[in-house]
Design a protein around this motif. Structure first.
Motif, PDB file in Angstrom:
ATOM      1  N   LEU A 120     -19.595  30.489  31.216  1.00  0.00           N
ATOM      2  CA  LEU A 120     -18.459  29.576  31.162  1.00  0.00           C
ATOM      3  C   LEU A 120     -18.437  28.779  32.762  1.00  0.00           C
ATOM      4  N   SER A 121     -19.175  29.065  33.625  1.00  0.00           N
ATOM      5  CA  SER A 121     -19.085  28.439  34.844  1.00  0.00           C
ATOM      6  C   SER A 121     -19.812  27.471  34.833  1.00  0.00           C
ATOM      7  N   LYS A 122     -21.113  27.435  34.083  1.00  0.00           N
ATOM      8  CA  LYS A 122     -22.096  26.456  34.166  1.00  0.00           C
ATOM      9  C   LYS A 122     -21.622  25.185  33.301  1.00  0.00           C
ATOM     10  N   PRO A 123     -22.201  23.847  33.459  1.00  0.00           N
ATOM     11  CA  PRO A 123     -21.816  22.715  33.039  1.00  0.00           C
ATOM     12  C   PRO A 123     -22.495  22.930  31.600  1.00  0.00           C
ATOM     13  N   PHE A 124     -21.829  22.171  30.518  1.00  0.00           N
ATOM     14  CA  PHE A 124     -22.542  22.361  29.151  1.00  0.00           C
ATOM     15  C   PHE A 124     -23.436  21.285  28.996  1.00  0.00           C
ATOM     16  N   ASP A 125     -24.771  21.397  29.313  1.00  0.00           N
ATOM     17  CA  ASP A 125     -25.724  20.331  28.992  1.00  0.00           C
ATOM     18  C   ASP A 125     -26.833  21.089  28.575  1.00  0.00           C
ATOM     19  N   ILE A 126     -27.891  20.172  28.470  1.00  0.00           N
ATOM     20  CA  ILE A 126     -29.150  20.762  27.952  1.00  0.00           C
ATOM     21  C   ILE A 126     -29.680  22.029  28.439  1.00  0.00           C
ATOM     22  N   ASN A 127     -29.266  22.345  29.866  1.00  0.00           N
ATOM     23  CA  ASN A 127     -29.746  23.530  30.462  1.00  0.00           C
ATOM     24  C   ASN A 127     -28.951  24.813  30.293  1.00  0.00           C
ATOM     25  N   HIS A 128     -27.895  24.352  29.613  1.00  0.00           N
ATOM     26  CA  HIS A 128     -26.882  25.582  29.190  1.00  0.00           C
ATOM     27  C   HIS A 128     -27.772  26.408  28.198  1.00  0.00           C
ATOM     28  N   PRO A 129     -27.565  28.031  28.105  1.00  0.00           N
ATOM     29  CA  PRO A 129     -28.234  28.847  27.451  1.00  0.00           C
ATOM     30  C   PRO A 129     -27.419  28.779  25.957  1.00  0.00           C
ATOM     31  N   ARG A 130     -26.326  28.274  25.733  1.00  0.00           N
ATOM     32  CA  ARG A 130     -25.712  28.048  24.516  1.00  0.00           C
ATOM     33  C   ARG A 130     -25.840  26.528  23.946  1.00  0.00           C
TER      34      ARG A 130
ATOM     35  N   PRO B 243     -27.235  23.746  21.895  1.00  0.00           N
ATOM     36  CA  PRO B 243     -28.040  23.556  20.500  1.00  0.00           C
ATOM     37  C   PRO B 243     -29.098  22.815  20.565  1.00  0.00           C
ATOM     38  N   LYS B 244     -30.178  22.955  21.161  1.00  0.00           N
ATOM     39  CA  LYS B 244     -31.234  22.003  21.796  1.00  0.00           C
ATOM     40  C   LYS B 244     -31.809  21.509  20.446  1.00  0.00           C
ATOM     41  N   ILE B 245     -32.386  22.405  19.790  1.00  0.00           N
ATOM     42  CA  ILE B 245     -33.001  21.768  18.341  1.00  0.00           C
ATOM     43  C   ILE B 245     -32.115  21.107  17.566  1.00  0.00           C
ATOM     44  N   THR B 246     -30.958  21.324  17.199  1.00  0.00           N
ATOM     45  CA  THR B 246     -29.967  20.591  16.384  1.00  0.00           C
ATOM     46  C   THR B 246     -29.618  19.302  17.145  1.00  0.00           C
ATOM     47  N   MET B 247     -29.445  19.187  18.592  1.00  0.00           N
ATOM     48  CA  MET B 247     -29.128  17.840  19.181  1.00  0.00           C
ATOM     49  C   MET B 247     -30.443  17.045  19.075  1.00  0.00           C
ATOM     50  N   ALA B 248     -31.402  17.680  19.311  1.00  0.00           N
ATOM     51  CA  ALA B 248     -32.896  16.867  19.356  1.00  0.00           C
ATOM     52  C   ALA B 248     -33.034  16.215  17.976  1.00  0.00           C
ATOM     53  N   ALA B 249     -32.814  17.166  16.845  1.00  0.00           N
ATOM     54  CA  ALA B 249     -33.023  16.548  15.465  1.00  0.00           C
ATOM     55  C   ALA B 249     -32.070  15.649  15.048  1.00  0.00           C
ATOM     56  N   LEU B 250     -30.841  15.475  15.423  1.00  0.00           N
ATOM     57  CA  LEU B 250     -29.691  14.501  15.247  1.00  0.00           C
ATOM     58  C   LEU B 250     -30.176  13.180  16.073  1.00  0.00           C
ATOM     59  N   ALA B 251     -30.771  13.177  17.423  1.00  0.00           N
ATOM     60  CA  ALA B 251     -31.052  12.343  18.063  1.00  0.00           C
ATOM     61  C   ALA B 251     -32.207  11.563  17.290  1.00  0.00           C
ATOM     62  N   ASN B 252     -33.221  12.119  16.658  1.00  0.00           N
ATOM     63  CA  ASN B 252     -34.304  11.466  15.940  1.00  0.00           C
ATOM     64  C   ASN B 252     -33.572  10.977  14.696  1.00  0.00           C
TER      65      ASN B 252
END
Length: 218
Positions: free
Chosen positions: A26-36, A38-47
């Motif tokens: 909860l204390s970390k910024p919600f960006d690509i480095n956050h453990p939660r 959704p890197k694969i989903t977001m990358a696929a959507l970007a494609n």
């Protein structure tokens, strides 16, 4: 019963999902480095959207759509090579968010006099629009313009039923996918039609096997 995985939870019930996060998350910024994140989903959507900027604009539209459920005249065309994640934008991600309020229709159903498929729909997918015949194209354009241009459904026709003359809210958004360029407007500067181009297969773009991507977003 459909079960969401960790990649998907952030899209569907974000407030409930965040209750499962520990204090460090909860204390970390919600960006690509956050453990939660959704890197694969977001990358696929970007494609599928042809880049991160387009993806972020599309997600902003979807976020407003699901927070307000207001009518919007916009419709989206996802144009690109096969297996670029175009259809999966609906079938793999947002169909679950719609909780059944989505449909996949054919051009013939779009032109049919029966229109009950429009009721209580958030998303309507028209897949492989490159096969729309030149004869039907003007009628397809006219029907899409008529539906997206109104915030109401004025009467419903259903097979084997009397015509219901009640007025219903119109909230659906068309998602059109095609492997070839398709122009679904008669206007030179059409602002309602948003086109995203994806020239690369999602597996190549992400350097992952299709099975790995499907496991993350299915």
């Amino acid at each position: 019963m459909y079960r969401r995985n960790k990649e998907q939870e952030v899209f569907y019930d974000p407030n409930v999902y965040k209750k499962t996060w520990d204090h460090a998350e909860l204390s970390k910024p919600f960006d690509i480095n956050h453990p939660r994140y959704p890197k694969i989903t977001m990358a696929a959507l970007a494609n599928a959207c042809g880049g991160e900027d387009n993806r972020d604009r599309f997600l902003a539209f979807m976020r407003r759509k699901y927070s307000t459920r207001e009518h919007s005249p916009l419709f989206f065309i996802f144009y690109g090579v096969p297996h670029s994640f175009k259809t999966a934008v609906v079938n793999g991600v947002f169909s679950k968010l719609s909780h059944g309020r989505f449909a996949t229709i054919t051009p013939s159903l779009l032109l049919d006099k029966y229109n009950s498929w429009q009721l209580d729909k958030d998303l309507v997918l028209i897949d492989e629009a490159q096969y729309i015949s030149p004869k039907d194209k003007p009628k397809i354009i006219g029907t899409i313009n008529a539906i997206t241009g109104s915030s109401i459904i004025n009467g419903v026709r259903k097979m084997y039923s009397d015509i219901a003359n009640d007025i219903y809210p119109q909230r659906l958004t068309f998602i059109v996918t095609t492997n070839e360029p398709v122009n679904l407007t008669n206007e030179a500067n059409e602002r309602r039609m948003v086109v995203f181009e994806s020239p690369v297969k999602v597996s190549k773009a992400l350097n992952m096997a299709d099975t790995e991507i499907a496991a993350a977003v299915k």
